[in-house]
Design a protein around this motif. Structure first.
Motif, PDB file in Angstrom:
ATOM      1  N   ILE A 223       0.832  -1.203   0.000  1.00  0.00           N
ATOM      2  CA  ILE A 223       0.000   0.000   0.000  1.00  0.00           C
ATOM      3  C   ILE A 223       0.867   1.254   0.000  1.00  0.00           C
ATOM      4  O   ILE A 223       0.581   2.235  -0.704  1.00  0.00           O
ATOM      5  CB  ILE A 223      -0.952  -0.006   1.217  1.00  0.00           C
ATOM      6  CG1 ILE A 223      -1.982  -1.131   1.058  1.00  0.00           C
ATOM      7  CG2 ILE A 223      -1.663   1.333   1.357  1.00  0.00           C
ATOM      8  CD1 ILE A 223      -2.879  -1.313   2.248  1.00  0.00           C
ATOM      9  N   LEU A 224       1.946   1.229   0.776  1.00  0.00           N
ATOM     10  CA  LEU A 224       2.861   2.373   0.798  1.00  0.00           C
ATOM     11  C   LEU A 224       3.510   2.572  -0.574  1.00  0.00           C
ATOM     12  O   LEU A 224       3.692   3.707  -1.036  1.00  0.00           O
ATOM     13  CB  LEU A 224       3.934   2.171   1.862  1.00  0.00           C
ATOM     14  CG  LEU A 224       3.476   2.150   3.324  1.00  0.00           C
ATOM     15  CD1 LEU A 224       4.673   1.991   4.253  1.00  0.00           C
ATOM     16  CD2 LEU A 224       2.696   3.400   3.673  1.00  0.00           C
ATOM     17  N   PHE A 225       3.859   1.470  -1.220  1.00  0.00           N
ATOM     18  CA  PHE A 225       4.439   1.559  -2.562  1.00  0.00           C
ATOM     19  C   PHE A 225       3.452   2.198  -3.536  1.00  0.00           C
ATOM     20  O   PHE A 225       3.817   3.099  -4.308  1.00  0.00           O
ATOM     21  CB  PHE A 225       4.831   0.165  -3.043  1.00  0.00           C
ATOM     22  CG  PHE A 225       5.304   0.117  -4.462  1.00  0.00           C
ATOM     23  CD1 PHE A 225       6.595   0.506  -4.794  1.00  0.00           C
ATOM     24  CD2 PHE A 225       4.459  -0.309  -5.478  1.00  0.00           C
ATOM     25  CE1 PHE A 225       7.033   0.480  -6.111  1.00  0.00           C
ATOM     26  CE2 PHE A 225       4.887  -0.346  -6.797  1.00  0.00           C
ATOM     27  CZ  PHE A 225       6.176   0.047  -7.108  1.00  0.00           C
ATOM     28  N   ALA A 226       2.198   1.739  -3.510  1.00  0.00           N
ATOM     29  CA  ALA A 226       1.175   2.307  -4.384  1.00  0.00           C
ATOM     30  C   ALA A 226       0.937   3.778  -4.057  1.00  0.00           C
ATOM     31  O   ALA A 226       0.744   4.611  -4.958  1.00  0.00           O
ATOM     32  CB  ALA A 226      -0.123   1.519  -4.244  1.00  0.00           C
ATOM     33  N   ASN A 227       0.970   4.118  -2.771  1.00  0.00           N
ATOM     34  CA  ASN A 227       0.788   5.506  -2.345  1.00  0.00           C
ATOM     35  C   ASN A 227       1.881   6.407  -2.910  1.00  0.00           C
ATOM     36  O   ASN A 227       1.620   7.524  -3.373  1.00  0.00           O
ATOM     37  CB  ASN A 227       0.790   5.560  -0.808  1.00  0.00           C
ATOM     38  CG  ASN A 227       0.514   6.949  -0.276  1.00  0.00           C
ATOM     39  OD1 ASN A 227      -0.418   7.618  -0.703  1.00  0.00           O
ATOM     40  ND2 ASN A 227       1.325   7.389   0.662  1.00  0.00           N
ATOM     41  N   ALA A 228       3.116   5.923  -2.881  1.00  0.00           N
ATOM     42  CA  ALA A 228       4.238   6.719  -3.397  1.00  0.00           C
ATOM     43  C   ALA A 228       4.200   6.807  -4.921  1.00  0.00           C
ATOM     44  O   ALA A 228       4.520   7.862  -5.497  1.00  0.00           O
ATOM     45  CB  ALA A 228       5.555   6.114  -2.932  1.00  0.00           C
ATOM     46  N   MET A 229       3.820   5.726  -5.587  1.00  0.00           N
ATOM     47  CA  MET A 229       3.764   5.744  -7.050  1.00  0.00           C
ATOM     48  C   MET A 229       2.737   6.749  -7.566  1.00  0.00           C
ATOM     49  O   MET A 229       2.917   7.357  -8.624  1.00  0.00           O
ATOM     50  CB  MET A 229       3.432   4.350  -7.588  1.00  0.00           C
ATOM     51  CG  MET A 229       4.577   3.369  -7.579  1.00  0.00           C
ATOM     52  SD  MET A 229       5.935   3.808  -8.692  1.00  0.00           S
ATOM     53  CE  MET A 229       5.141   3.659 -10.291  1.00  0.00           C
ATOM     54  N   GLY A 230       1.665   6.942  -6.805  1.00  0.00           N
ATOM     55  CA  GLY A 230       0.615   7.858  -7.243  1.00  0.00           C
ATOM     56  C   GLY A 230       0.786   9.284  -6.749  1.00  0.00           C
ATOM     57  O   GLY A 230      -0.044  10.151  -7.056  1.00  0.00           O
ATOM     58  N   ALA A 231       1.854   9.552  -5.986  1.00  0.00           N
ATOM     59  CA  ALA A 231       2.066  10.905  -5.451  1.00  0.00           C
ATOM     60  C   ALA A 231       2.318  11.888  -6.583  1.00  0.00           C
ATOM     61  O   ALA A 231       3.037  11.587  -7.535  1.00  0.00           O
ATOM     62  CB  ALA A 231       3.241  10.896  -4.468  1.00  0.00           C
ATOM     63  N   TYR A 232       1.749  13.078  -6.444  1.00  0.00           N
ATOM     64  CA  TYR A 232       1.864  14.044  -7.538  1.00  0.00           C
ATOM     65  C   TYR A 232       2.025  15.486  -7.053  1.00  0.00           C
ATOM     66  O   TYR A 232       3.000  16.158  -7.358  1.00  0.00           O
ATOM     67  CB  TYR A 232       0.639  13.941  -8.447  1.00  0.00           C
ATOM     68  CG  TYR A 232       0.477  15.091  -9.408  1.00  0.00           C
ATOM     69  CD1 TYR A 232       1.357  15.241 -10.473  1.00  0.00           C
ATOM     70  CD2 TYR A 232      -0.530  16.037  -9.234  1.00  0.00           C
ATOM     71  CE1 TYR A 232       1.229  16.304 -11.350  1.00  0.00           C
ATOM     72  CE2 TYR A 232      -0.671  17.106 -10.106  1.00  0.00           C
ATOM     73  CZ  TYR A 232       0.215  17.231 -11.167  1.00  0.00           C
ATOM     74  OH  TYR A 232       0.098  18.283 -12.032  1.00  0.00           O
ATOM     75  N   ALA A 233       1.049  15.958  -6.263  1.00  0.00           N
ATOM     76  CA  ALA A 233       0.983  17.381  -5.926  1.00  0.00           C
ATOM     77  C   ALA A 233       2.222  17.849  -5.173  1.00  0.00           C
ATOM     78  O   ALA A 233       2.755  18.930  -5.455  1.00  0.00           O
ATOM     79  CB  ALA A 233      -0.273  17.664  -5.098  1.00  0.00           C
ATOM     80  N   CYS A 234       2.686  17.047  -4.229  1.00  0.00           N
ATOM     81  CA  CYS A 234       3.850  17.437  -3.421  1.00  0.00           C
ATOM     82  C   CYS A 234       5.096  17.576  -4.297  1.00  0.00           C
ATOM     83  O   CYS A 234       5.855  18.546  -4.182  1.00  0.00           O
ATOM     84  CB  CYS A 234       4.077  16.412  -2.317  1.00  0.00           C
ATOM     85  SG  CYS A 234       5.382  16.859  -1.170  1.00  0.00           S
ATOM     86  N   THR A 235       5.308  16.603  -5.175  1.00  0.00           N
ATOM     87  CA  THR A 235       6.467  16.633  -6.071  1.00  0.00           C
ATOM     88  C   THR A 235       6.389  17.803  -7.037  1.00  0.00           C
ATOM     89  O   THR A 235       7.392  18.477  -7.294  1.00  0.00           O
ATOM     90  CB  THR A 235       6.555  15.315  -6.859  1.00  0.00           C
ATOM     91  OG1 THR A 235       6.464  14.213  -5.957  1.00  0.00           O
ATOM     92  CG2 THR A 235       7.854  15.225  -7.630  1.00  0.00           C
TER      93      THR A 235
END
Length: 279
Positions: A207-219
């Motif tokens: 779940i953490l991996f999927a959460n990081a893969m979908g991160a966008y706004a912060c980056t």
């Protein structure tokens, strides 16, 4: 439950399924169709061919995977210790800490990036203090290392919330019994506790991996879209100033969705294995 009650229950689910179809299934099908069309609206696999041949897009995949994997590992290690410590607190203190962690887990995106810029930016408060006392040299928040710190930060709170309930599976008597048999604390965790918690640990990691893969706004807020990751590239192809390639953006979105769906399926398998183990 008689037939009339079943019909009423089914009718009550109609709005829910309507929303699922309208806002999840139909948009996803539209993206899939868009990924198979070229600029002339002809069916083709050229978009996928271009993605797998482009070194630039391969780099985006590589950067996304690196950030996701490393932040998952670091976040999981810290979250595991945090969840274990949380279970050791008294009920009153535990509720307060869980409330704070819930608040932190919702603090992400642009506000999180802005906070880190204030603290660890080139002229951030902590940056200036650490440089003055001679601890921090050459650190750049706007680099891959800076992004990794931010990714790890928002992974920790989510990891604690996911791991915290799993510690209820551990019986306090097991550690005492292991000690009576001559096992130290390290042996107990290696041979007893960790194997029991493996399904939850693996599921949380996925779940953490999927959460990081979908991160966008912060980056995006931190790097202004200059760091090459998958979600940034998707946006650049549909809202960028230099190129407009909705077919490539759709193909990238489909590949990302397949990866996340595959991750979710694996997570469900581990959850079922964990329930089977408990029974």
């Amino acid at each position: 439950m008689n037939n009339r009650e079943k019909k009423i229950a089914a009718m009550m689910l109609v709005p829910f399924f309507t929303l699922i179809v309208m806002f999840q299934i139909l948009p996803f099908l539209n993206v899939v169709m868009g990924s198979l069309l070229n600029s002339s609206k002809e069916f083709t696999l050229d978009n996928y061919t271009y993605i797998f041949q482009s070194k630039f897009l391969k780099q985006a995949f590589k950067n996304s995977l690196e950030l996701s994997i490393y932040s998952t590992i670091f976040g999981l290690i810290i979250a595991f210790q945090g969840a274990y410590s949380l279970n050791r607190l008294k009920n009153s203190s535990r509720k307060i800490v869980i409330l704070l962690i819930n608040m932190i887990s919702n603090f992400n995106g642009i506000p999180l990036a802005f906070s880190f810029i204030i603290l660890l930016g080139l002229n951030g408060v902590l940056t200036l203090i650490l440089k003055k006392i001679g601890i921090l040299y050459g650190f750049n928040l706007f680099s891959k290392e800076g992004l990794l710190i931010i990714y790890t930060y928002f992974q920790i709170s989510l990891g604690i919330l996911l791991l915290y309930p799993s510690f209820s599976k551990l019986n306090n008597d097991w550690e005492e019994m292991a000690g009576i048999l001559g096992a130290n604390k390290f042996t107990y965790w290696k041979r007893v506790a960790i194997p029991i918690l493996i399904p939850e640990i693996t599921g949380t990691a996925l779940i953490l991996f999927a959460n990081a893969m979908g991160a966008y706004a912060c980056t995006l807020a931190l790097t202004s879209g200059n760091y090459n990751i998958l979600t940034i590239r998707i946006t650049s192809y549909i809202a960028g100033e230099t190129s407009y390639e909705p077919g490539i953006a759709s193909a990238l979105a489909v590949i990302l969705a397949i990866l996340l769906i595959f991750t979710t399926i694996i997570n469900e398998i581990f959850i079922k294995r964990g329930k089977r183990y408990e029974s």
